[in-house]
Design a protein around this motif. Structure first.
Motif, mmCIF file in Angstrom:
data_model
loop_
_atom_site.group_PDB
_atom_site.id
_atom_site.type_symbol
_atom_site.label_atom_id
_atom_site.label_comp_id
_atom_site.label_asym_id
_atom_site.label_seq_id
_atom_site.Cartn_x
_atom_site.Cartn_y
_atom_site.Cartn_z
ATOM 1 N N GLU A 184 12.159 5.908 -15.662
ATOM 2 C CA GLU A 184 13.263 5.066 -15.773
ATOM 3 C C GLU A 184 14.405 4.525 -15.128
ATOM 4 O OE1 GLU A 184 14.739 5.936 -18.742
ATOM 5 O OE2 GLU A 184 13.211 7.303 -19.273
ATOM 6 N N SER A 185 13.826 4.782 -13.366
ATOM 7 C CA SER A 185 14.227 3.442 -12.033
ATOM 8 C C SER A 185 13.007 4.052 -10.920
ATOM 9 C CB SER A 185 15.715 4.003 -11.779
ATOM 10 O OG SER A 185 16.413 3.259 -11.009
ATOM 11 N N GLU A 186 13.590 2.584 -10.843
ATOM 12 C CA GLU A 186 12.415 2.524 -9.616
ATOM 13 C C GLU A 186 12.522 3.587 -8.006
ATOM 14 O OE1 GLU A 186 14.772 -0.441 -8.428
ATOM 15 O OE2 GLU A 186 14.681 0.596 -9.864
ATOM 16 N N GLY A 187 14.058 3.499 -8.518
ATOM 17 C CA GLY A 187 14.605 4.374 -6.840
ATOM 18 C C GLY A 187 13.600 4.327 -5.772
ATOM 19 N N GLN A 188 13.324 5.882 -5.435
ATOM 20 C CA GLN A 188 12.574 5.056 -3.852
ATOM 21 C C GLN A 188 11.074 5.930 -4.459
ATOM 22 O OE1 GLN A 188 14.043 4.494 -1.276
ATOM 23 N NE2 GLN A 188 15.458 3.591 -1.893
ATOM 24 N N GLN A 189 10.873 5.644 -5.137
ATOM 25 C CA GLN A 189 8.998 5.978 -5.906
ATOM 26 C C GLN A 189 8.769 5.236 -5.350
ATOM 27 O OE1 GLN A 189 12.226 6.287 -7.359
ATOM 28 N NE2 GLN A 189 12.134 8.602 -9.093
ATOM 29 N N PHE A 190 8.662 4.205 -5.695
ATOM 30 C CA PHE A 190 7.866 2.384 -5.496
ATOM 31 C C PHE A 190 7.370 2.396 -4.042
ATOM 32 C CE2 PHE A 190 8.608 1.055 -10.166
ATOM 33 C CZ PHE A 190 7.337 1.380 -9.945
ATOM 34 N N ASN A 191 9.084 2.789 -2.834
ATOM 35 C CA ASN A 191 7.798 2.038 -1.912
ATOM 36 C C ASN A 191 7.728 3.527 -1.143
ATOM 37 O OD1 ASN A 191 10.727 -0.048 -1.943
ATOM 38 N ND2 ASN A 191 12.126 1.298 -1.795
ATOM 39 N N ALA A 192 8.092 5.393 -2.048
ATOM 40 C CA ALA A 192 7.215 5.881 -1.179
ATOM 41 C C ALA A 192 5.605 5.576 -1.039
ATOM 42 C CB ALA A 192 7.973 7.460 -1.893
ATOM 43 N N LEU A 193 5.497 5.282 -2.617
ATOM 44 C CA LEU A 193 4.090 4.969 -3.063
ATOM 45 C C LEU A 193 3.184 4.053 -1.692
ATOM 46 C CD1 LEU A 193 1.726 4.998 -5.502
ATOM 47 C CD2 LEU A 193 3.128 3.154 -6.489
ATOM 48 N N PHE A 194 3.760 2.607 -2.035
ATOM 49 C CA PHE A 194 4.036 1.695 -0.686
ATOM 50 C C PHE A 194 3.941 3.038 0.509
ATOM 51 C CE2 PHE A 194 4.789 -1.234 -4.379
ATOM 52 C CZ PHE A 194 3.399 -1.839 -4.621
ATOM 53 N N ARG A 195 4.597 3.015 0.994
ATOM 54 C CA ARG A 195 4.626 3.612 2.098
ATOM 55 C C ARG A 195 3.270 4.723 3.023
ATOM 56 N NH1 ARG A 195 11.123 3.160 3.316
ATOM 57 N NH2 ARG A 195 11.239 0.866 3.123
ATOM 58 N N PHE A 196 3.549 5.681 2.448
ATOM 59 C CA PHE A 196 3.418 6.485 2.205
ATOM 60 C C PHE A 196 1.595 6.744 1.581
ATOM 61 C CE2 PHE A 196 7.061 7.654 2.711
ATOM 62 C CZ PHE A 196 7.640 8.054 3.710
ATOM 63 N N VAL A 197 1.362 5.844 0.618
ATOM 64 C CA VAL A 197 0.025 6.074 0.259
ATOM 65 C C VAL A 197 -1.211 4.558 0.167
ATOM 66 C CG1 VAL A 197 -1.561 6.155 -2.338
ATOM 67 C CG2 VAL A 197 1.003 7.605 -1.246
ATOM 68 N N VAL A 198 -0.487 3.650 -0.293
ATOM 69 C CA VAL A 198 -1.071 2.437 -0.249
ATOM 70 C C VAL A 198 -1.231 1.913 1.134
ATOM 71 C CG1 VAL A 198 -1.278 -0.119 -1.122
ATOM 72 C CG2 VAL A 198 -0.197 1.353 -2.344
ATOM 73 N N MET A 199 -0.758 1.850 2.407
ATOM 74 C CA MET A 199 -0.420 1.047 3.269
ATOM 75 C C MET A 199 -1.613 2.544 4.202
ATOM 76 S SD MET A 199 0.029 -0.897 5.814
ATOM 77 C CE MET A 199 0.840 -1.328 4.570
ATOM 78 N N PRO A 200 -1.104 4.128 4.458
ATOM 79 C CA PRO A 200 -1.753 4.407 5.297
ATOM 80 C C PRO A 200 -3.239 4.514 4.867
ATOM 81 C CG PRO A 200 0.110 5.999 4.809
ATOM 82 C CD PRO A 200 0.160 4.028 4.041
ATOM 83 N N MET A 201 -3.583 4.704 3.107
ATOM 84 C CA MET A 201 -4.761 4.149 2.524
ATOM 85 C C MET A 201 -5.794 3.024 2.826
ATOM 86 S SD MET A 201 -5.827 5.039 -1.397
ATOM 87 C CE MET A 201 -4.648 3.633 -1.713
ATOM 88 N N THR A 202 -4.663 2.422 3.583
ATOM 89 C CA THR A 202 -5.860 0.658 3.801
ATOM 90 C C THR A 202 -6.030 1.203 4.948
ATOM 91 O OG1 THR A 202 -3.921 -0.913 1.864
ATOM 92 C CG2 THR A 202 -5.412 -1.622 4.309
ATOM 93 N N LEU A 203 -5.356 1.206 6.204
ATOM 94 C CA LEU A 203 -5.881 1.442 7.137
ATOM 95 C C LEU A 203 -6.834 2.819 7.628
ATOM 96 C CD1 LEU A 203 -1.780 1.287 8.800
ATOM 97 C CD2 LEU A 203 -3.560 -0.423 8.734
ATOM 98 N N PHE A 204 -6.441 3.624 6.955
ATOM 99 C CA PHE A 204 -7.456 5.070 7.636
ATOM 100 C C PHE A 204 -8.700 5.379 6.795
ATOM 101 C CE2 PHE A 204 -2.784 5.097 9.541
ATOM 102 C CZ PHE A 204 -3.107 5.912 10.573
ATOM 103 N N ALA A 205 -8.557 4.724 5.561
ATOM 104 C CA ALA A 205 -9.712 4.852 4.688
ATOM 105 C C ALA A 205 -11.603 4.069 4.754
ATOM 106 C CB ALA A 205 -9.315 4.565 3.577
ATOM 107 N N GLY A 206 -11.424 4.227 6.060
ATOM 108 C CA GLY A 206 -12.348 2.921 6.084
ATOM 109 C C GLY A 206 -12.685 1.478 6.144
ATOM 110 N N ALA A 207 -11.625 1.142 6.092
ATOM 111 C CA ALA A 207 -11.746 -0.744 5.833
ATOM 112 C C ALA A 207 -11.567 -0.932 7.413
ATOM 113 C CB ALA A 207 -10.600 -1.237 5.306
ATOM 114 N N PHE A 208 -10.926 -0.951 8.223
ATOM 115 C CA PHE A 208 -11.147 -1.517 9.589
ATOM 116 C C PHE A 208 -12.008 -0.116 10.425
ATOM 117 C CE2 PHE A 208 -6.669 -2.202 7.611
ATOM 118 C CZ PHE A 208 -6.711 -3.713 7.531
#
Length: 275
Positions: A184-208
């Protein structure tokens, strides 16, 4: 009266719903109408940012990395190029699946308006996911053009890498769209998704760097991420070292996650758009 309006008027008068393909294309048409007026706002994140990463990490930091076992004997910039395509695809998918979806439900309420027409909630979802896939294809193609100009691609196999990148992005987009449809509201949910899912996945899932360089206890977390599966297949496709059995396993994982996300998203859209 436009052709779309004629079809909509006819559907209302006959009481018949539109076919899924036609309905999805109408949704895509609406999203394209908005995008062609505002595309400049997405150029940096879609094309410029991955190219800057390629320049800074591939030619800059990568110039200090000697070709070796970790990079398959390739220059680091060549090793990095296909992985950045996959990682960027997931990042674009994450953005397109969060705020725009919630906005269409809550602020702009475009989904509510569309749902009042013969287009069903599932067809609205099909159009939204189709649009995200189109964004991934066009952004990925633009990145490949620049990467080719920089001499970082090894052959035509990168075209298959683009397909893998789109599938990887959709495997992340579908579940996130479903999740966004429940908010119903973005609150902190999307911020948490980008900070704790997207960014760590990008850095540590084999891309670099290879996942094998991570501590043993951390590797399983990388193995369950779409980026790891997409990067493994994407690199092999780009370098011509694709082994079909492992590739089938990676692709099966991505397809399964996408399918589960679509199933959940259909339920979420139907519940949210019940009129």
């Amino acid at each position: 009266m436009t052709r779309t309006s004629e079809v909509d008027t006819m559907s209302r008068s006959t009481g018949r719903a539109l076919g899924t393909v036609r309905a999805a294309l109408i949704v895509v048409e609406g999203l394209w109408t908005w995008y062609k007026r505002n595309w400049r706002a997405t150029v940096v994140s879609s094309v410029v940012q991955p190219v800057l990463f390629l320049l800074a990490l591939g030619f800059g930091l990568g110039s200090q990395v000697e070709p070796g076992e970790a990079t398959g004997g390739l220059r680091y910039v060549v090793y990095l190029a296909p992985a950045l395509l996959v990682a960027t695809s997931v990042q674009i998918a994450a953005f397109e699946s969060t705020y725009p979806v919630l906005s269409a439900f809550k602020w702009q309420q475009t989904y509510l308006a569309i749902a009042a027409s013969p287009i069903s909630p599932a067809q609205i979802l099909a159009g939204q996911l189709s649009w995200i896939a189109i964004r991934l294809v066009t952004s990925g193609a633009a990145y490949l053009v620049v990467a080719a100009a920089l001499g970082t691609l090894t052959g035509p196999g990168v075209l298959l890498t683009l397909v893998v990148a789109v599938l990887t992005g959709m495997s992340f987009a579908a579940p996130v769209v479903a999740y966004a449809a429940t908010l119903e509201s973005e609150g902190q949910q999307f911020n948490a998704l980008f900070r704790f899912v997207v960014m760590p996945m990008t850095l540590f899932a084999g891309a670099f760097f290879p996942v094998e360089q991570l501590p043993a206890w951390l590797r399983p977390l990388a193995w369950v991420t779409p980026i790891w599966h997409g990067t493994e297949v994407g690199r092999d496709a780009a370098f011509g070292t694709l082994a079909w059995l492992p590739a089938l396993g990676h692709v099966t994982f991505l397809v399964a996650v996408t399918g589960a996300g679509v199933w959940y998203a259909v339920r979420s859209f139907r519940r949210r758009l019940a009129l």
